[in-house]
Design an enzyme around this catalytic site. Structure first.
Site, PDB file in Angstrom:
ATOM      1  N   VAL A  77      52.388  57.564  99.383  1.00  0.00           N
ATOM      2  CA  VAL A  77      52.955  56.413 100.110  1.00  0.00           C
ATOM      3  C   VAL A  77      53.197  55.194  99.215  1.00  0.00           C
ATOM      4  CG1 VAL A  77      52.033  57.080 102.373  1.00  0.00           C
ATOM      5  CG2 VAL A  77      50.681  55.563 100.887  1.00  0.00           C
ATOM      6  N   ASN A 103      47.132  54.942 107.294  1.00  0.00           N
ATOM      7  CA  ASN A 103      45.723  55.221 107.020  1.00  0.00           C
ATOM      8  C   ASN A 103      45.442  55.503 105.537  1.00  0.00           C
ATOM      9  OD1 ASN A 103      42.904  56.486 107.724  1.00  0.00           O
ATOM     10  ND2 ASN A 103      44.014  58.090 106.624  1.00  0.00           N
ATOM     11  N   TYR A 168      40.085  46.439  96.375  1.00  0.00           N
ATOM     12  CA  TYR A 168      40.059  47.068  97.707  1.00  0.00           C
ATOM     13  C   TYR A 168      40.051  45.989  98.799  1.00  0.00           C
ATOM     14  CZ  TYR A 168      38.461  50.242 101.443  1.00  0.00           C
ATOM     15  OH  TYR A 168      38.339  50.969 102.605  1.00  0.00           O
ATOM     16  N   ALA A 169      39.182  44.981  98.642  1.00  0.00           N
ATOM     17  CA  ALA A 169      39.083  43.912  99.647  1.00  0.00           C
ATOM     18  C   ALA A 169      40.406  43.163  99.763  1.00  0.00           C
ATOM     19  CB  ALA A 169      37.956  42.948  99.274  1.00  0.00           C
ATOM     20  N   ALA A 170      41.041  42.896  98.616  1.00  0.00           N
ATOM     21  CA  ALA A 170      42.332  42.182  98.649  1.00  0.00           C
ATOM     22  C   ALA A 170      43.372  43.024  99.386  1.00  0.00           C
ATOM     23  CB  ALA A 170      42.795  41.879  97.228  1.00  0.00           C
TER      24      ALA A 170
HETATM   25  P1  NAD Z   1      39.336  59.822 102.288  1.00  0.00           P
HETATM   26  O1  NAD Z   1      39.289  59.562 100.836  1.00  0.00           O
HETATM   27  O2  NAD Z   1      38.406  60.817 102.886  1.00  0.00           O
HETATM   28  O3  NAD Z   1      40.831  60.225 102.725  1.00  0.00           O
HETATM   29  C1  NAD Z   1      41.933  59.469 102.284  1.00  0.00           C
HETATM   30  C2  NAD Z   1      43.198  60.212 102.593  1.00  0.00           C
HETATM   31  O4  NAD Z   1      44.308  59.431 102.107  1.00  0.00           O
HETATM   32  C3  NAD Z   1      43.292  61.560 101.908  1.00  0.00           C
HETATM   33  O5  NAD Z   1      43.993  62.448 102.748  1.00  0.00           O
HETATM   34  C4  NAD Z   1      44.146  61.245 100.658  1.00  0.00           C
HETATM   35  O6  NAD Z   1      44.832  62.384 100.171  1.00  0.00           O
HETATM   36  C5  NAD Z   1      45.099  60.237 101.254  1.00  0.00           C
HETATM   37  N1  NAD Z   1      45.754  59.366 100.264  1.00  0.00           N
HETATM   38  C6  NAD Z   1      45.165  58.555  99.352  1.00  0.00           C
HETATM   39  N2  NAD Z   1      46.102  57.905  98.651  1.00  0.00           N
HETATM   40  C7  NAD Z   1      47.300  58.303  99.127  1.00  0.00           C
HETATM   41  C8  NAD Z   1      48.644  57.996  98.811  1.00  0.00           C
HETATM   42  N3  NAD Z   1      48.958  57.142  97.828  1.00  0.00           N
HETATM   43  N4  NAD Z   1      49.639  58.605  99.508  1.00  0.00           N
HETATM   44  C9  NAD Z   1      49.349  59.474 100.499  1.00  0.00           C
HETATM   45  N5  NAD Z   1      48.101  59.811 100.848  1.00  0.00           N
HETATM   46  C10 NAD Z   1      47.087  59.234 100.161  1.00  0.00           C
HETATM   47  O7  NAD Z   1      39.167  58.383 102.975  1.00  0.00           O
HETATM   48  P2  NAD Z   1      38.686  57.965 104.445  1.00  0.00           P
HETATM   49  O8  NAD Z   1      37.276  57.546 104.351  1.00  0.00           O
HETATM   50  O9  NAD Z   1      39.105  58.969 105.434  1.00  0.00           O
HETATM   51  O10 NAD Z   1      39.534  56.612 104.608  1.00  0.00           O
HETATM   52  C11 NAD Z   1      40.757  56.549 105.335  1.00  0.00           C
HETATM   53  C12 NAD Z   1      41.166  55.095 105.456  1.00  0.00           C
HETATM   54  O11 NAD Z   1      40.133  54.369 106.104  1.00  0.00           O
HETATM   55  C13 NAD Z   1      41.387  54.422 104.115  1.00  0.00           C
HETATM   56  O12 NAD Z   1      42.467  53.515 104.213  1.00  0.00           O
HETATM   57  C14 NAD Z   1      40.096  53.669 103.901  1.00  0.00           C
HETATM   58  O13 NAD Z   1      40.261  52.551 103.063  1.00  0.00           O
HETATM   59  C15 NAD Z   1      39.753  53.271 105.315  1.00  0.00           C
HETATM   60  N6  NAD Z   1      38.334  52.974 105.509  1.00  0.00           N
HETATM   61  C16 NAD Z   1      37.389  53.931 105.360  1.00  0.00           C
HETATM   62  C17 NAD Z   1      36.050  53.601 105.563  1.00  0.00           C
HETATM   63  C18 NAD Z   1      34.936  54.607 105.449  1.00  0.00           C
HETATM   64  O14 NAD Z   1      33.778  54.211 105.622  1.00  0.00           O
HETATM   65  N7  NAD Z   1      35.204  55.859 105.188  1.00  0.00           N
HETATM   66  C19 NAD Z   1      35.699  52.289 105.886  1.00  0.00           C
HETATM   67  C20 NAD Z   1      36.702  51.339 106.024  1.00  0.00           C
HETATM   68  C21 NAD Z   1      38.024  51.685 105.834  1.00  0.00           C
END
Ligand code: NAD
Length: 260
Positions: A77, A103, A168-170
């Site tokens: 993305v 996401n 990440y925070a930004a």
């Molecule tokens: P994860 O690492 O388990 O999964 C991330 C997914 O995003 C994977 O499918 C990966 O292949 C995909 N991805 C990463 N970069 C990509 C790109 N450039 N193009 C397309 N796909 C891409 O992470 P998660 O824990 O499931 O997190 C999902 C979202 O939730 C993220 O945005 C993360 O910042 C946010 N988030 C997660 C948590 C947590 O505690 N897990 C907390 C706050 C926010």
């Protein structure tokens, strides 16, 4: 009286998203996968993407084994060309997109003193520019159909900040500003734009933290447990439903009370 399991099963069976097309980015695993599963179970035609064909195909197989038919393709993305190609493919097959869940996200944690420019750019490109590219690609169609639901997955870290996570925070705080701005632009067109800010959710992303770090976080969660991907998926489902039609520009923290 119905048991909790019976109530849950009935809720799962409600197909309130039938006839709608949803795109969930970064859905090969973790939160995105759970969101795709939830929206598909609610009757939406769901498209997923992640960076590799292999992981997309694996996720599709896994969902198919649960009786859910999901389409998808590899797309980074943060890459404008790949995002455009994915959107063109979805629109070619489906004509309209009703729901977008931005996401996809990554971390490259490092103290600011040691953070490289590359780590800064890579995180901002995936987490923030990715949402910009995907959202921009769908709004024209949403405006035409006078309906749309956009949900950006931010983080409580975007609200509170986090040591070692300036990039990440930004990016996650940026997503909140992006959400509110686009909500203001599109409110009159029947399109809602909201952010979900998860707290600590058990996924591959958080399993990278040390046990000590995980225990320290747990102590700060009033509900006394880490979140599950399902907690986020249920919130996203509500925000993309017709029931949430008067909610826009909001940041919903799903964090067990971690940040308040
Ligand atoms: P994860 O690492 O388990 O999964 C991330 C997914 O995003 C994977 O499918 C990966 O292949 C995909 N991805 C990463 N970069 C990509 C790109 N450039 N193009 C397309 N796909 C891409 O992470 P998660 O824990 O499931 O997190 C999902 C979202 O939730 C993220 O945005 C993360 O910042 C946010 N988030 C997660 C948590 C947590 O505690 N897990 C907390 C706050 C926010």
């Amino acid at each position: 009286m119905k048991t909790a399991v019976e109530i849950e099963t009935e809720e799962q069976a409600v197909k309130d998203l039938e006839g709608q097309v949803a795109l969930v980015t970064g859905a090969s695993r973790g939160i995105g996968f759970a969101v795709a599963e939830r929206l598909a179970a609610a009757g939406a035609r769901v498209w997923i993407c992640s960076r590799s064909t292999e992981t997309v195909e694996r996720a599709k197989r896994e969902l198919s084994s649960k009786g859910l038919s999901v389409e998808g393709d590899a797309a980074d993305v943060s890459n404008a060309g790949q995002t455009r190609a994915l959107m063109d493919k979805v629109l070619d097959k489906e004509k309209n997109i009703h729901i977008v869940v931005n996401n996809a996200g990554i971390t490259r944690d490092q103290l600011l003193m040691k953070m490289s420019e590359e780590d800064w750019d890579t995180v901002l490109d995936a987490n923030l520019k990715g949402a910009f590219l995907c959202t921009k690609a769908v709004v024209r169609g949403m405006i035409k159909q006078r309906y749309g639901r956009i949900v950006n997955i931010s983080s409580v870290i975007g609200v509170t900040g986090g040591a070692g996570q300036a990039n990440y925070a930004a990016s996650k705080a940026g997503l909140i500003g992006f959400t509110k701005s686009v909500a203001k632009e599109l409110g009159s067109r029947g399109i809602t734009v909201n952010a979900v800010a998860p707290g600590f959710i058990t996924t591959d992303m958080t399993s990278a933290m040390s046990e000590e770090q995980q225990e320290a976080v747990l102590k700060q969660i009033p509900m006394g447990r880490y979140g599950e991907v399902r907690d986020i998926a249920e919130c996203v489902h509500f925000l993309v439903s017709k029931a949430a039609g008067y909610i826009t520009g909001q940041v919903v923290q799903v964090d067990g009370g971690l940040a308040m």
